[in-house]
Design a protein around this motif. Sequence first.
Motif, PDB file in Angstrom:
ATOM      1  N   PRO A 255       0.871  10.885  -1.943  1.00 25.00           N
ATOM      2  CA  PRO A 255       1.967   9.932  -1.742  1.00 25.00           C
ATOM      3  C   PRO A 255       2.676   9.553  -3.023  1.00 25.00           C
ATOM      4  O   PRO A 255       3.893   9.391  -3.044  1.00 25.00           O
ATOM      5  CB  PRO A 255       1.278   8.715  -1.119  1.00 25.00           C
ATOM      6  CG  PRO A 255      -0.050   9.172  -0.676  1.00 25.00           C
ATOM      7  CD  PRO A 255      -0.418  10.342  -1.503  1.00 25.00           C
ATOM      8  N   THR A 256       1.913   9.375  -4.098  1.00 27.98           N
ATOM      9  CA  THR A 256       2.523   8.949  -5.362  1.00 27.98           C
ATOM     10  C   THR A 256       1.586   9.240  -6.512  1.00 27.98           C
ATOM     11  O   THR A 256       0.373   9.397  -6.340  1.00 27.98           O
ATOM     12  CB  THR A 256       2.850   7.443  -5.335  1.00 27.98           C
ATOM     13  OG1 THR A 256       3.618   7.102  -6.488  1.00 27.98           O
ATOM     14  CG2 THR A 256       1.590   6.591  -5.314  1.00 27.98           C
ATOM     15  N   VAL A 257       2.142   9.327  -7.681  1.00 32.71           N
ATOM     16  CA  VAL A 257       1.430   9.327  -8.956  1.00 32.71           C
ATOM     17  C   VAL A 257       2.272   8.448  -9.868  1.00 32.71           C
ATOM     18  O   VAL A 257       3.494   8.516  -9.847  1.00 32.71           O
ATOM     19  CB  VAL A 257       1.297  10.749  -9.551  1.00 32.71           C
ATOM     20  CG1 VAL A 257       0.702  10.684 -10.953  1.00 32.71           C
ATOM     21  CG2 VAL A 257       0.440  11.637  -8.652  1.00 32.71           C
TER      22      VAL A 257
ATOM     23  N   TYR B  85       4.590  13.509  -4.956  1.00 35.23           N
ATOM     24  CA  TYR B  85       4.023  14.392  -5.971  1.00 35.23           C
ATOM     25  C   TYR B  85       3.159  15.484  -5.354  1.00 35.23           C
ATOM     26  O   TYR B  85       2.623  15.335  -4.254  1.00 35.23           O
ATOM     27  CB  TYR B  85       3.144  13.598  -6.941  1.00 35.23           C
ATOM     28  CG  TYR B  85       3.887  12.938  -8.075  1.00 35.23           C
ATOM     29  CD1 TYR B  85       3.936  13.518  -9.340  1.00 35.23           C
ATOM     30  CD2 TYR B  85       4.551  11.735  -7.886  1.00 35.23           C
ATOM     31  CE1 TYR B  85       4.610  12.906 -10.387  1.00 35.23           C
ATOM     32  CE2 TYR B  85       5.225  11.114  -8.919  1.00 35.23           C
ATOM     33  CZ  TYR B  85       5.254  11.710 -10.172  1.00 35.23           C
ATOM     34  OH  TYR B  85       5.921  11.103 -11.197  1.00 35.23           O
ATOM     35  N   ASN B  86       3.011  16.561  -6.131  1.00 38.89           N
ATOM     36  CA  ASN B  86       2.020  17.597  -5.856  1.00 38.89           C
ATOM     37  C   ASN B  86       1.059  17.643  -7.034  1.00 38.89           C
ATOM     38  O   ASN B  86       1.475  17.608  -8.196  1.00 38.89           O
ATOM     39  CB  ASN B  86       2.691  18.962  -5.676  1.00 38.89           C
ATOM     40  CG  ASN B  86       1.675  20.080  -5.490  1.00 38.89           C
ATOM     41  OD1 ASN B  86       1.250  20.719  -6.456  1.00 38.89           O
ATOM     42  ND2 ASN B  86       1.293  20.298  -4.249  1.00 38.89           N
ATOM     43  N   VAL B  87      -0.246  17.698  -6.714  1.00 38.86           N
ATOM     44  CA  VAL B  87      -1.275  17.796  -7.750  1.00 38.86           C
ATOM     45  C   VAL B  87      -1.950  19.151  -7.603  1.00 38.86           C
ATOM     46  O   VAL B  87      -2.406  19.522  -6.516  1.00 38.86           O
ATOM     47  CB  VAL B  87      -2.314  16.664  -7.614  1.00 38.86           C
ATOM     48  CG1 VAL B  87      -3.394  16.803  -8.686  1.00 38.86           C
ATOM     49  CG2 VAL B  87      -1.635  15.303  -7.724  1.00 38.86           C
ATOM     50  N   ASN B  88      -2.004  19.901  -8.677  1.00 38.29           N
ATOM     51  CA  ASN B  88      -2.618  21.225  -8.680  1.00 38.29           C
ATOM     52  C   ASN B  88      -3.821  21.217  -9.609  1.00 38.29           C
ATOM     53  O   ASN B  88      -3.690  20.976 -10.810  1.00 38.29           O
ATOM     54  CB  ASN B  88      -1.609  22.285  -9.127  1.00 38.29           C
ATOM     55  CG  ASN B  88      -2.106  23.697  -8.889  1.00 38.29           C
ATOM     56  OD1 ASN B  88      -3.071  24.127  -9.506  1.00 38.29           O
ATOM     57  ND2 ASN B  88      -1.429  24.413  -7.996  1.00 38.29           N
ATOM     58  N   LEU B  89      -5.004  21.457  -9.031  1.00 35.24           N
ATOM     59  CA  LEU B  89      -6.249  21.478  -9.798  1.00 35.24           C
ATOM     60  C   LEU B  89      -6.809  22.888  -9.771  1.00 35.24           C
ATOM     61  O   LEU B  89      -7.290  23.365  -8.734  1.00 35.24           O
ATOM     62  CB  LEU B  89      -7.272  20.496  -9.207  1.00 35.24           C
ATOM     63  CG  LEU B  89      -6.817  19.041  -9.037  1.00 35.24           C
ATOM     64  CD1 LEU B  89      -7.950  18.190  -8.472  1.00 35.24           C
ATOM     65  CD2 LEU B  89      -6.310  18.465 -10.347  1.00 35.24           C
TER      66      LEU B  89
ATOM     67  N   ASP C 148       0.839  -1.187   0.000  1.00 29.94           N
ATOM     68  CA  ASP C 148       0.000   0.000   0.000  1.00 29.94           C
ATOM     69  C   ASP C 148       0.881   1.246   0.000  1.00 29.94           C
ATOM     70  O   ASP C 148       1.564   1.521   0.976  1.00 29.94           O
ATOM     71  CB  ASP C 148      -0.904   0.000   1.236  1.00 29.94           C
ATOM     72  CG  ASP C 148      -1.930   1.121   1.207  1.00 29.94           C
ATOM     73  OD1 ASP C 148      -1.746   2.084   0.442  1.00 29.94           O
ATOM     74  OD2 ASP C 148      -2.919   1.038   1.957  1.00 29.94           O
ATOM     75  N   PRO C 149       0.893   2.030  -1.092  1.00 31.21           N
ATOM     76  CA  PRO C 149       1.762   3.212  -1.144  1.00 31.21           C
ATOM     77  C   PRO C 149       1.387   4.297  -0.151  1.00 31.21           C
ATOM     78  O   PRO C 149       2.174   5.201   0.101  1.00 31.21           O
ATOM     79  CB  PRO C 149       1.594   3.706  -2.589  1.00 31.21           C
ATOM     80  CG  PRO C 149       0.281   3.162  -3.027  1.00 31.21           C
ATOM     81  CD  PRO C 149       0.129   1.847  -2.339  1.00 31.21           C
ATOM     82  N   GLU C 150       0.180   4.236   0.423  1.00 31.62           N
ATOM     83  CA  GLU C 150      -0.223   5.243   1.404  1.00 31.62           C
ATOM     84  C   GLU C 150      -0.039   4.762   2.840  1.00 31.62           C
ATOM     85  O   GLU C 150      -0.272   5.518   3.786  1.00 31.62           O
ATOM     86  CB  GLU C 150      -1.686   5.633   1.172  1.00 31.62           C
ATOM     87  CG  GLU C 150      -1.926   6.281  -0.192  1.00 31.62           C
ATOM     88  CD  GLU C 150      -3.367   6.709  -0.379  1.00 31.62           C
ATOM     89  OE1 GLU C 150      -3.959   7.219   0.580  1.00 31.62           O
ATOM     90  OE2 GLU C 150      -3.904   6.523  -1.482  1.00 31.62           O
TER      91      GLU C 150
END
Length: 385
Positions: free
Chosen positions: A299-301, A287-291, A97-99
Amino acid sequence: MKKALHQSLRMALSASMLLAFAAPLTAHAAEKIEVYDSYTSKSSNVQLYSVSQLDGNQFINAVIARQPDGTYAKWPEAFQHFWKYDSGNLQLTGMDDPEQAYVYDTQSQSIVRKSEYTLSPDGSWGVLERSRYERQPAGYIAKFGDQYLRNSATGKVSVYYSTQRYYNARWINQHTLLESGYNEAARQNVISTFDPSTGKRQELLKGTLNNLNLSKGLLQYVKNEPKRLPWIYNLKDGSSRLVKDNRELEALFPAPPSSRQEVNFPKDMVLKDLPAADMPITLAYEYNVNLDGKSVDVPTVFTKGGQEWIPVKPLAAALGWKIEVMNISATGDPSAAYIYKITNGSNHTVLTPVNSFNSASRLYIAPAQIKELEYKSVKVTPYLK
C-alpha cells in the motif's frame, strides 16, 4: 502506473471490519431519515446519501444509493458514512490506517482502497494526516498527528511533520502549505508557510488562525493574548490590522453553505430493510518491493527521520514470513510497547519500537532488518500515476 485488483465487496471485507449494532430492535416505527451529506454525479446521475434513522431505540447509519428506477439500495454495513474531499471523492472510512482506507472514486464510480492525498493546486505534491498512538517512556500513551507528503513526480512519500499538539495545513498558491499550530520552540501558536520543494518553513506571525479567504488572500486570526481580538493578515503584502466590526468579519469571511440536503424519501422507507448493493473494490498500491527478485505490491512505503519504512504484513503474506508476538519483558525495557519476531526459514529478526515503526497497529520494517532475514537486495519502486 497503478496496479489494481477488482473484486466484490463481500469478498474484500473481512468479518472483523463489519460494524454491528447489538441493541435489540423494538416494535416502534422507524422515524424520519436524516441526511448528513449527499452526492450526485453530473455525468451518470448517480445519487448517494449519507444518512441515519432512529429505528426503535437504535440508530441506523448507512450510505444509500438511488437506483435508475427510483428505488433505493444500501451499501454494506462496513460503509456507513461518507465525507467529501476537496478532490470531489468521498471518504468512506478513517484515513489513519494506510492499509484500510476506503474512498469512493467519483470518476470510476467504484470504491478504492487507497491513500487519499489532498493535491496542491499545481498537482506536484499531496498531503494527508494520520493519527498514531505511541507509548512514552513515562508509561502513558501519546497521540501523534503525522503529516505525510507525497511528491507526484517521484512518488516518494515522507512524514514531514509530527506533533502531539494541534496542527492544521492547507494549500495556498501553487504548492505552498499554510500551517497553523503550536510551535514547541516558540511555546505558543504560530502561523507559518512550508514549501515542500525546498523544505523551508517561514513564520508569518504568532497567533491562532480562525478563518481564511484565499480568493482575497486574507487570514483572520487572534494574537496570543488574553483579549483575543480578531485581526486580519494580508498574505500579499504581510500587513495586519484589527477587524472593524462583526459586519466586516461576516462580509470578508462568509460562512460556507450547508452541505445537508432535504430529500423526500418514501415515508415508509426503513434503512435496515433496504436491499444490499454489490460494489466493486479497487486495490491501489503506491509501491512495489522487490527482494532478491521476489516482487510484492504494498500500500505504501515512506520515510520518517531519514529512515525508509516498509509494511510488514503484505511482505509476510506474500513471502511466507512468520510473525510472533513475544513477551515484552524479554526486551529488558518494561516501557517497550511491543516486540515481534519475524522469521524467514532459518533466519529471523526482532522488531521493537527502537528499530521499527508502528502506526494504526500496522508494523513497518527497515531495509536493514529485512537483510537480517537473508535478503541481499531490497529494491523499492513507487508506482507513478
